[in-house]
Design a protein around this motif. Structure first.
Motif, PDB file in Angstrom:
ATOM      1  N   GLU A 119      -0.036  10.952  18.099  1.00 18.23           N
ATOM      2  CA  GLU A 119       0.887  11.552  19.082  1.00 18.23           C
ATOM      3  C   GLU A 119       2.155  12.147  18.449  1.00 18.23           C
ATOM      4  N   PHE A 120       2.777  11.388  17.533  1.00 17.38           N
ATOM      5  CA  PHE A 120       4.009  11.848  16.879  1.00 17.38           C
ATOM      6  C   PHE A 120       3.772  13.157  16.139  1.00 17.38           C
ATOM      7  N   TYR A 121       2.633  13.256  15.441  1.00 12.38           N
ATOM      8  CA  TYR A 121       2.347  14.445  14.629  1.00 12.38           C
ATOM      9  C   TYR A 121       1.936  15.639  15.498  1.00 12.38           C
ATOM     10  N   ILE A 122       1.273  15.367  16.599  1.00  7.57           N
ATOM     11  CA  ILE A 122       0.895  16.452  17.515  1.00  7.57           C
ATOM     12  C   ILE A 122       2.178  17.046  18.104  1.00  7.57           C
ATOM     13  N   LYS A 123       3.074  16.139  18.517  1.00  7.79           N
ATOM     14  CA  LYS A 123       4.308  16.569  19.179  1.00  7.79           C
ATOM     15  C   LYS A 123       5.256  17.306  18.230  1.00  7.79           C
ATOM     16  N   THR A 124       5.452  16.773  17.041  1.00  6.85           N
ATOM     17  CA  THR A 124       6.494  17.318  16.159  1.00  6.85           C
ATOM     18  C   THR A 124       6.004  18.437  15.239  1.00  6.85           C
TER      19      THR A 124
ATOM     20  N   GLY B  41       0.832  -1.217   0.000  1.00  7.01           N
ATOM     21  CA  GLY B  41       0.000   0.000   0.000  1.00  7.01           C
ATOM     22  C   GLY B  41       0.858   1.254   0.000  1.00  7.01           C
ATOM     23  N   TRP B  42       1.815   1.298   0.893  1.00 14.50           N
ATOM     24  CA  TRP B  42       2.696   2.488   0.987  1.00 14.50           C
ATOM     25  C   TRP B  42       3.626   2.567  -0.218  1.00 14.50           C
ATOM     26  N   ALA B  43       4.034   1.409  -0.752  1.00 14.98           N
ATOM     27  CA  ALA B  43       4.874   1.426  -1.957  1.00 14.98           C
ATOM     28  C   ALA B  43       4.091   2.026  -3.127  1.00 14.98           C
TER      29      ALA B  43
ATOM     30  N   ALA C  48      16.698   2.685  12.846  1.00 17.29           N
ATOM     31  CA  ALA C  48      17.123   4.098  12.762  1.00 17.29           C
ATOM     32  C   ALA C  48      16.179   5.030  13.526  1.00 17.29           C
ATOM     33  N   ARG C  49      15.223   4.466  14.224  1.00 17.21           N
ATOM     34  CA  ARG C  49      14.217   5.318  14.893  1.00 17.21           C
ATOM     35  C   ARG C  49      14.769   6.002  16.146  1.00 17.21           C
ATOM     36  N   ASN C  50      14.052   7.034  16.570  1.00 18.47           N
ATOM     37  CA  ASN C  50      14.374   7.809  17.784  1.00 18.47           C
ATOM     38  C   ASN C  50      15.694   8.563  17.687  1.00 18.47           C
ATOM     39  N   ARG C  51      16.037   8.968  16.468  1.00 13.58           N
ATOM     40  CA  ARG C  51      17.240   9.807  16.268  1.00 13.58           C
ATOM     41  C   ARG C  51      16.877  11.149  15.637  1.00 13.58           C
ATOM     42  N   GLY C  52      15.579  11.427  15.519  1.00 14.66           N
ATOM     43  CA  GLY C  52      15.149  12.705  14.931  1.00 14.66           C
ATOM     44  C   GLY C  52      14.934  12.653  13.426  1.00 14.66           C
ATOM     45  N   ILE C  53      15.047  11.441  12.840  1.00 16.63           N
ATOM     46  CA  ILE C  53      14.931  11.325  11.378  1.00 16.63           C
ATOM     47  C   ILE C  53      13.477  11.517  10.920  1.00 16.63           C
ATOM     48  N   GLY C  54      12.542  10.906  11.640  1.00 17.31           N
ATOM     49  CA  GLY C  54      11.127  11.065  11.290  1.00 17.31           C
ATOM     50  C   GLY C  54      10.715  12.532  11.355  1.00 17.31           C
ATOM     51  N   LYS C  55      11.143  13.200  12.389  1.00 15.29           N
ATOM     52  CA  LYS C  55      10.808  14.626  12.545  1.00 15.29           C
ATOM     53  C   LYS C  55      11.374  15.444  11.379  1.00 15.29           C
ATOM     54  N   ALA C  56      12.645  15.197  11.022  1.00 14.33           N
ATOM     55  CA  ALA C  56      13.278  15.962   9.938  1.00 14.33           C
ATOM     56  C   ALA C  56      12.598  15.682   8.596  1.00 14.33           C
TER      57      ALA C  56
ATOM     58  N   PRO D 216       2.433   8.557   2.759  1.00 17.54           N
ATOM     59  CA  PRO D 216       2.881   7.944   4.003  1.00 17.54           C
ATOM     60  C   PRO D 216       4.316   8.338   4.344  1.00 17.54           C
ATOM     61  N   MET D 217       4.709   8.002   5.567  1.00 15.14           N
ATOM     62  CA  MET D 217       6.110   8.180   5.952  1.00 15.14           C
ATOM     63  C   MET D 217       6.523   7.039   6.868  1.00 15.14           C
ATOM     64  N   GLY D 218       7.827   6.733   6.865  1.00 13.70           N
ATOM     65  CA  GLY D 218       8.318   5.697   7.752  1.00 13.70           C
ATOM     66  C   GLY D 218       9.832   5.742   7.857  1.00 13.70           C
ATOM     67  N   VAL D 219      10.322   5.271   8.994  1.00 12.20           N
ATOM     68  CA  VAL D 219      11.766   5.214   9.250  1.00 12.20           C
ATOM     69  C   VAL D 219      12.105   3.753   9.585  1.00 12.20           C
ATOM     70  N   ALA D 220      13.226   3.250   9.062  1.00 11.47           N
ATOM     71  CA  ALA D 220      13.658   1.881   9.358  1.00 11.47           C
ATOM     72  C   ALA D 220      13.730   1.691  10.874  1.00 11.47           C
TER      73      ALA D 220
HETATM   74  C1  LIG Z   1       6.497   7.348  13.478  1.00 13.20           C
HETATM   75  C2  LIG Z   1       7.966   7.311  12.996  1.00 13.20           C
HETATM   76  C3  LIG Z   1       7.998   7.809  11.549  1.00 13.20           C
HETATM   77  C4  LIG Z   1       8.824   8.206  13.896  1.00 13.20           C
HETATM   78  O1  LIG Z   1      10.139   8.233  13.355  1.00 13.20           O
HETATM   79  P1  LIG Z   1      11.427   8.500  14.306  1.00 13.20           P
HETATM   80  O2  LIG Z   1      12.573   8.776  13.416  1.00 13.20           O
HETATM   81  O3  LIG Z   1      11.574   7.387  15.277  1.00 13.20           O
HETATM   82  O4  LIG Z   1      10.941   9.809  15.072  1.00 13.20           O
HETATM   83  P2  LIG Z   1      11.896  10.941  15.716  1.00 13.20           P
HETATM   84  O5  LIG Z   1      13.115  10.311  16.277  1.00 13.20           O
HETATM   85  O6  LIG Z   1      12.092  12.013  14.718  1.00 13.20           O
HETATM   86  O7  LIG Z   1      10.971  11.477  16.893  1.00 13.20           O
HETATM   87  C5  LIG Z   1      10.718  12.855  17.093  1.00 13.20           C
HETATM   88  C6  LIG Z   1       9.964  12.984  18.400  1.00 13.20           C
HETATM   89  O8  LIG Z   1       8.723  12.261  18.317  1.00 13.20           O
HETATM   90  C7  LIG Z   1       8.678  11.246  19.340  1.00 13.20           C
HETATM   91  N1  LIG Z   1       8.069  10.055  18.739  1.00 13.20           N
HETATM   92  C8  LIG Z   1       8.619   9.229  17.826  1.00 13.20           C
HETATM   93  N2  LIG Z   1       7.740   8.249  17.499  1.00 13.20           N
HETATM   94  C9  LIG Z   1       6.635   8.475  18.234  1.00 13.20           C
HETATM   95  C10 LIG Z   1       5.385   7.807  18.335  1.00 13.20           C
HETATM   96  N3  LIG Z   1       5.090   6.699  17.615  1.00 13.20           N
HETATM   97  N4  LIG Z   1       4.456   8.308  19.200  1.00 13.20           N
HETATM   98  C11 LIG Z   1       4.741   9.415  19.930  1.00 13.20           C
HETATM   99  N5  LIG Z   1       5.915  10.103  19.878  1.00 13.20           N
HETATM  100  C12 LIG Z   1       6.843   9.630  19.032  1.00 13.20           C
HETATM  101  C13 LIG Z   1      10.105  11.003  19.744  1.00 13.20           C
HETATM  102  O9  LIG Z   1      10.192  10.532  21.065  1.00 13.20           O
HETATM  103  C14 LIG Z   1      10.734  12.382  19.586  1.00 13.20           C
HETATM  104  O10 LIG Z   1      10.447  13.171  20.712  1.00 13.20           O
HETATM  105  P3  LIG Z   1      11.567  14.168  21.327  1.00 13.20           P
HETATM  106  O11 LIG Z   1      11.775  15.225  20.259  1.00 13.20           O
HETATM  107  O12 LIG Z   1      10.922  14.705  22.549  1.00 13.20           O
HETATM  108  O13 LIG Z   1      12.779  13.345  21.546  1.00 13.20           O
HETATM  109  C15 LIG Z   1       8.538   5.854  13.064  1.00 13.20           C
HETATM  110  O14 LIG Z   1       8.347   5.359  14.367  1.00 13.20           O
HETATM  111  C16 LIG Z   1       7.931   4.872  12.069  1.00 13.20           C
HETATM  112  O15 LIG Z   1       8.407   4.761  10.943  1.00 13.20           O
HETATM  113  N6  LIG Z   1       6.873   4.142  12.496  1.00 13.20           N
HETATM  114  C17 LIG Z   1       6.256   3.140  11.626  1.00 13.20           C
HETATM  115  C18 LIG Z   1       5.558   3.763  10.472  1.00 13.20           C
HETATM  116  C19 LIG Z   1       4.540   4.803  10.889  1.00 13.20           C
HETATM  117  O16 LIG Z   1       3.829   4.654  11.886  1.00 13.20           O
HETATM  118  N7  LIG Z   1       4.471   5.900  10.090  1.00 13.20           N
HETATM  119  C20 LIG Z   1       3.555   7.003  10.366  1.00 13.20           C
HETATM  120  C21 LIG Z   1       2.193   6.772   9.864  1.00 13.20           C
HETATM  121  S1  LIG Z   1       2.017   7.283   8.151  1.00 13.20           S
END
Ligand SMILES: CC(C)(COP(=O)(O)OP(=O)(O)OC[C@H]1O[C@@H](n2cnc3c(N)ncnc32)[C@H](O)[C@@H]1OP(=O)(O)O)[C@@H](O)C(=O)NCCC(=O)NCCS
Length: 156
Positions: A132-137, A50-52, A98-106, A91-95
């Protein structure tokens, strides 16, 4: 699954997030047309068909509306927009490794910045399980009544 809304104007500069990763050997940048097969195959293997498919469509925009994160010339993350619907991020995703290094946010902030430059005032993040991730970042808010959104009656 809900949709989220993100304001694109008045956002902070994404450059410091990209520069920080670059200092660690990670590049976050737009994907190039000649990389399409590498990127789509990686998304397929890592996140499924789906994402591909959505990622593939983002390469039919010109220039492609897909960002990637790379390390040692290998892809470790991706983010698309204007794929299944115009004005939609994802969509978006990080391996996993490689997660929790700020890559998803960037990746997210780079794509939102590009959407702003393309003329959008707001972005929609479609079909989200966990906001949660999108609200936070990105300061996203939930769109009332957006479930089910456009991802309905899906082929299985
Ligand atoms: C969601 C995802 C893209 C985050 O990527 P990541 O590189 O690990 O995220 P980051 O390291 O940039 O995180 C940035 C901040 O968001 C937080 N965060 C990361 N994933 C989170 C999650 N699932 N829920 C809540 N907060 C999250 C981190 O703790 C970090 O907080 P900080 O700035 O206070 O340290 C990754 O976990 C992923 O690929 N998940 C599977 C696919 C997916 O769910 N994609 C999104 C739906 S389309």
């Amino acid at each position: 699954m809900h949709d989220l809304l993100v304001k694109l104007y008045g956002r902070a500069d994404v450059r410091p997030d990209i520069d920080k990763l670059q200092a660690e050997g990670i590049n976050v940048r737009k994907a190039m047309a000649y990389e399409k097969h590498h990127v789509v195959e990686w998304v397929m293997e890592t996140f499924g068909t789906g994402w591909a498919s959505e990622c593939d469509v983002s390469f039919s925009n010109h220039p492609a509306t897909c960002f990637i994160a790379t390390e040692n010339n290998k892809i470790i993350g991706f983010a698309c927009y204007d794929s299944t619907a115009k004005n939609f991020f994802g969509p978006m995703g990080v391996a996993e490794q490689a997660r929790n290094r700020g890559i998803g946010k960037a990746l997210l902030l780079s794509a939102l910045d590009a959407m702003s430059q393309d003329g959008y005032a707001y972005a929609i993040i479609g079909g989200i399980d966990s906001a949660e991730f999108y609200i936070k970042t990105a300061g996203a808010i939930e769109i009332p009544g957006s479930s089910p959104g456009i991802y309905r009656d899906r082929l299985k």
